[in-house]
Motif scaffolding. Structure first.
Motif: not given
Ligand code: SF4
Length: 381
Positions: A325-327, A332-334, A355-356
């Motif tokens: 997620f970071e890239p 921040n969402e989780v 991504i999903r």
């Protein structure tokens, strides 16, 4: 409204209901030996200092006065009374030795006062007021408590604060010292007078108590000193009296009797539930251990069968999700690493499809727990 005293204010603050029962309803508290003992010693200290001209009474006079003023109420036995009577003589003998040497007639002894605080009358008796060499005043309050006072006791003592308010009003002289005199050890404990802000605070407190009394606010406030002398009138204790001393005519209909039974039943059932839970856990473990040992998923009893499964809980590994997620700027969402939020993201159209997909692939078993499902065999048949 009748004048308030320090004792009443302090009782109201400790338990408004007790104040009402004693001072409004007029119930009489039980005699207590420590009140009798304290009152006798107070009378003697007053006798010693209340001479019109020096010298003070001789020791014999003081002890004779003590014997004739002795209050017997509240002692539990003749032995107890004799013990405290002898103890009081010891205390007074020391008191006499200490105070006869530098004896000065006080400005006032057992001085009654009545002052007005914004319409509320405050009334009381001050044990002693001395005039100091500086011209200022010293207020003395005798105490017969067992233990000595701490600095905090002295600095927070409301009685001394109220007495300072009264003394300043009566004499228009500065109060320079406040003293609690510990009679049992003949120890004077003194402190500086209260500041204007502390006097204002005490005035506010008197007004607040007076307002609550006027509004008839009398809740029961329980403390470590409960029960007081009136438990049969208190919502915390009254029910005990309904059970132990029921009126014969009402015995059969008292709802308290059913409630009392229910209390016992409740406690008993709770204990049984705890015991049953522990037994249930034991037999559950026997079944699970047997299934593990024999590689079984179902065990049959006489009338029932139990199915055993290892239930998996899926979720995500924090480090792996973060790396994904970071890239993408999604971390921040989780941030709180909320597993259910991650589950939502898998179906969230706003998140890029690849991504999903990657997130779905990261879902893994994060814990397993054995579960048993019982089933009645006869019904099944
Ligand atoms: S027993 Fe009840 S009425 Fe008495 S002090 Fe305690 S709470 Fe107040």
């Amino acid at each position: 409204m009748n004048p308030l005293s320090y004792t009443q204010i302090s009782m109201y603050r400790a338990c408004p209901l007790r104040y009402k029962l004693q001072y409004i309803d007029g119930l009489k508290p039980k005699d207590k030996w420590y009140f009798s003992f304290g009152s006798t010693l107070h009378l003697c200290a007053e006798y010693f200092f209340k001479v019109k001209v020096p010298p003070p009474p001789s020791l014999d006079e003081l002890l004779d006065f003590y014997e004739s003023s002795w209050l017997s109420e509240g002692y539990e036995s003749a032995e107890e009374e004799a013990k405290y009577r002898a103890y009081g003589r010891e205390i007074l003998t020391k008191f006499w030795e200490i105070h006869r040497t530098d004896f000065k007639i006080p400005l006032a002894v057992e001085r009654i006062f009545n002052i007005d605080i914004e319409g509320v009358k405050l009334r009381g008796f001050i044990d002693r007021v001395d005039k100091l060499d500086s011209g200022g005043l010293s207020i003395v309050d005798y105490k017969t408590n067992e233990g000595l006072f701490t600095r905090e006791d002295l600095e927070r003592d409301l009685q001394l604060t109220l007495y300072q308010l009264a003394v300043q009003e009566i004499w228009y002289l500065p109060v320079e010292r406040l003293m609690l005199y510990h009679l049992r050890s003949n120890t004077p404990c003194s402190c500086q007078p209260r500041k204007a802000s502390q006097l204002d605070e005490a005035r506010r407190l008197v007004l607040e108590v007076a307002e609550n009394i006027a509004q008839e606010r009398f809740p029961a406030i329980e403390s470590q000193y409960c029960p007081c002398d009136f438990p049969e009138h208190c919502p915390y204790y009254r029910q005990q009296y309904m059970i132990t001393k029921p009126e014969p005519a009402r015995q059969g209909v008292l709802p308290g009797l059913a409630a009392a039974e229910a209390v016992e039943d409740y406690v008993l059932l709770q204990a049984q539930i705890r015991e049953l839970k522990s037994q249930l856990e034991e037999v559950r473990q026997v079944i699970i251990d047997f299934c593990h040992a024999e590689g079984l998923n179902r065990v049959f009893g006489r009338e029932h069968a139990i199915t055993y499964k290892l239930v998996e809980k899926t979720g995500f590994n924090e480090g792996e999700v973060r790396a994904l997620f970071e890239p993408e700027g999604l971390w921040n969402e989780v941030l709180s690493f909320d597993q259910s939020k991650l589950e939502q993201l898998i179906t969230d159209e706003a998140v890029a499809g690849d991504i999903r997909e990657k997130l779905r692939a990261l879902r893994q078993v994060i814990s397993t727990s054995p579960r048993l499902w019982p089933r009645r065999l006869i019904e099944e048949e």
